[in-house]
Design an enzyme around this catalytic site. Structure first.
Site, mmCIF file in Angstrom:
data_model
loop_
_atom_site.group_PDB
_atom_site.id
_atom_site.type_symbol
_atom_site.label_atom_id
_atom_site.label_comp_id
_atom_site.label_asym_id
_atom_site.label_seq_id
_atom_site.Cartn_x
_atom_site.Cartn_y
_atom_site.Cartn_z
ATOM 1 N N ASP A 133 65.703 35.577 -28.471
ATOM 2 C CA ASP A 133 64.991 36.756 -28.981
ATOM 3 C C ASP A 133 65.895 37.630 -29.831
ATOM 4 O O ASP A 133 67.032 37.937 -29.437
ATOM 5 C CB ASP A 133 64.500 37.615 -27.803
ATOM 6 C CG ASP A 133 63.079 37.291 -27.399
ATOM 7 O OD1 ASP A 133 62.297 36.824 -28.252
ATOM 8 O OD2 ASP A 133 62.745 37.515 -26.219
ATOM 9 N N LYS A 173 63.458 34.349 -32.228
ATOM 10 C CA LYS A 173 62.076 34.820 -32.051
ATOM 11 C C LYS A 173 62.008 36.301 -32.396
ATOM 12 O O LYS A 173 62.902 37.066 -32.047
ATOM 13 C CB LYS A 173 61.613 34.585 -30.611
ATOM 14 C CG LYS A 173 60.180 35.064 -30.357
ATOM 15 C CD LYS A 173 59.584 34.487 -29.089
ATOM 16 C CE LYS A 173 59.937 35.180 -27.822
ATOM 17 N NZ LYS A 173 59.612 36.625 -27.771
ATOM 18 N N ASP A 180 64.423 38.525 -24.307
ATOM 19 C CA ASP A 180 64.963 39.863 -24.059
ATOM 20 C C ASP A 180 64.346 40.456 -22.793
ATOM 21 O O ASP A 180 64.699 41.558 -22.375
ATOM 22 C CB ASP A 180 64.807 40.780 -25.285
ATOM 23 C CG ASP A 180 63.371 40.950 -25.736
ATOM 24 O OD1 ASP A 180 62.463 40.328 -25.138
ATOM 25 O OD2 ASP A 180 63.139 41.705 -26.712
ATOM 26 N N SER A 181 63.460 39.677 -22.138
ATOM 27 C CA SER A 181 63.000 40.037 -20.786
ATOM 28 C C SER A 181 64.195 40.154 -19.847
ATOM 29 O O SER A 181 64.076 40.708 -18.754
ATOM 30 C CB SER A 181 62.014 38.990 -20.250
ATOM 31 O OG SER A 181 62.537 37.676 -20.395
ATOM 32 N N GLU A 191 51.079 36.165 -26.382
ATOM 33 C CA GLU A 191 51.239 36.756 -25.042
ATOM 34 C C GLU A 191 50.039 37.631 -24.691
ATOM 35 O O GLU A 191 49.666 38.522 -25.467
ATOM 36 C CB GLU A 191 52.539 37.585 -25.000
ATOM 37 C CG GLU A 191 52.773 38.230 -23.639
ATOM 38 C CD GLU A 191 54.181 38.787 -23.447
ATOM 39 O OE1 GLU A 191 55.033 38.624 -24.345
ATOM 40 O OE2 GLU A 191 54.420 39.385 -22.375
ATOM 41 N N GLU A 242 59.004 39.702 -32.887
ATOM 42 C CA GLU A 242 57.660 40.176 -32.556
ATOM 43 C C GLU A 242 57.003 40.830 -33.770
ATOM 44 O O GLU A 242 57.660 41.604 -34.476
ATOM 45 C CB GLU A 242 57.728 41.195 -31.411
ATOM 46 C CG GLU A 242 58.294 40.605 -30.132
ATOM 47 C CD GLU A 242 58.338 41.605 -28.975
ATOM 48 O OE1 GLU A 242 57.794 42.726 -29.115
ATOM 49 O OE2 GLU A 242 58.906 41.253 -27.927
#
Ligand code: KIV
Length: 265
Positions: free
Chosen positions: A84, A113, A45-46, A182, A115
């Site tokens: 993501d 993925k 999602d960057s 990260e 978080e």
């Protein structure tokens, strides 16, 4: 259909062989990265920042992730495509199941993925029970940037480090297949990697993790603004995009990237 699977990454970890991951958001770059032998294509999602020019990953939607995942999945012949789950698309377990189904059925992702640590255990368990491979993500959580007060190293304080080790173990126990760390001190990343049987991929987490990931635009030196200190401009040395990606993959596998200056104590 990609030939790299969760079991391939598991075997690489068991043999002590490093593997490479890169973000990808479209078919042309995905094909180059795949051909360079990078094992994991992360539709991060960057893309909110590097493709859309936004300030953070927070505005990225499931529809956008589905779209970019489908472009990458169409080009991936070998690499494992991981996508993501964007901000607030997995706040409840039901939402996570619905969002993951879209990424896999419409986007062609082979893994999703998400978080977070302890808070995500039930969600990871339900996804895993439903046949969804899961990559967890600890350390700096970009979707929580406003809560964290900025993009900062995580885990320098003993209590935070201890919690991260416990979260990593619990996520593995809940059924996570992969873990991204990260911006974590290198010693802590090494400790977590050694404690887990699932493969661990680092970004700004030193050289001791099983794999490495970078944001594609950072390692090509084309991200607007300052490149993160843990990244490296491979294009400047290689002189071509294909050469840069190949150099990254071979340096990760040889254990020469990341070097000492790309990590944190
Ligand atoms: O979105 C992304 O690119 C990521 C990487 C930084 C791991 O999550």
């Amino acid at each position: 259909m990609s030939s790299i699977t969760v079991s391939t990454l598991q075997q690489l970890k068991q043999r002590g062989e490093k593997f490479a991951a890169l973000t990808a958001y479209d078919a042309s770059f995905a094909q180059l990265i795949d051909e360079a032998g990078v094992e994991v294509l992360l539709v991060g999602d960057s893309l909110g920042m590097v493709v859309q020019g936004r300030e953070s990953t927070i505005p990225v939607t499931v529809d956008e992730m589905v779209y970019h995942s489908s472009l990458v999945a169409r080009a991936a012949k070998r690499a494992l495509v991981v996508s993501d789950l964007p901000f607030m698309s997995y706040a409840t377990t039901e939402q996570a199941l619905t969002s993951a189904a879209r990424l896999m059925k419409e986007g062609g992702a082979r893994m999703v993925k998400l978080e977070g640590g302890a808070l995500r255990l039930d969600t990871v368990r339900r996804l895993a029970e439903n046949g969804v491979p899961v990559c967890a993500h600890l350390g700096l959580l970009p979707q929580s940037v406003h809560k964290l007060g900025g993009y900062k190293i995580q885990g320098r304080e003993a209590a935070v480090a201890e919690q991260m080790v416990a979260d990593a173990r619990a996520l593995q126990q809940a059924g996570a297949d992969l873990l991204v760390l990260e911006c974590v001190p290198r010693t802590l990343a090494g400790e977590i990697t050694a404690a887990l049987t699932i493969p661990v991929i680092g970004i700004g987490a030193g050289a001791a993790t099983d794999g490495q990931v970078l944001v594609l635009y950072d390692m090509l030196g084309i991200t607007p603004g300052k490149r993160p200190s843990f990244s490296h401009d491979f294009l400047a040395e290689a002189g071509s995009v294909r050469g840069a990606i190949t150099a990254y993959a071979s340096q990760v596998k040889a254990g020469t990237f990341p070097a000492a200056q790309h990590g944190f104590d």
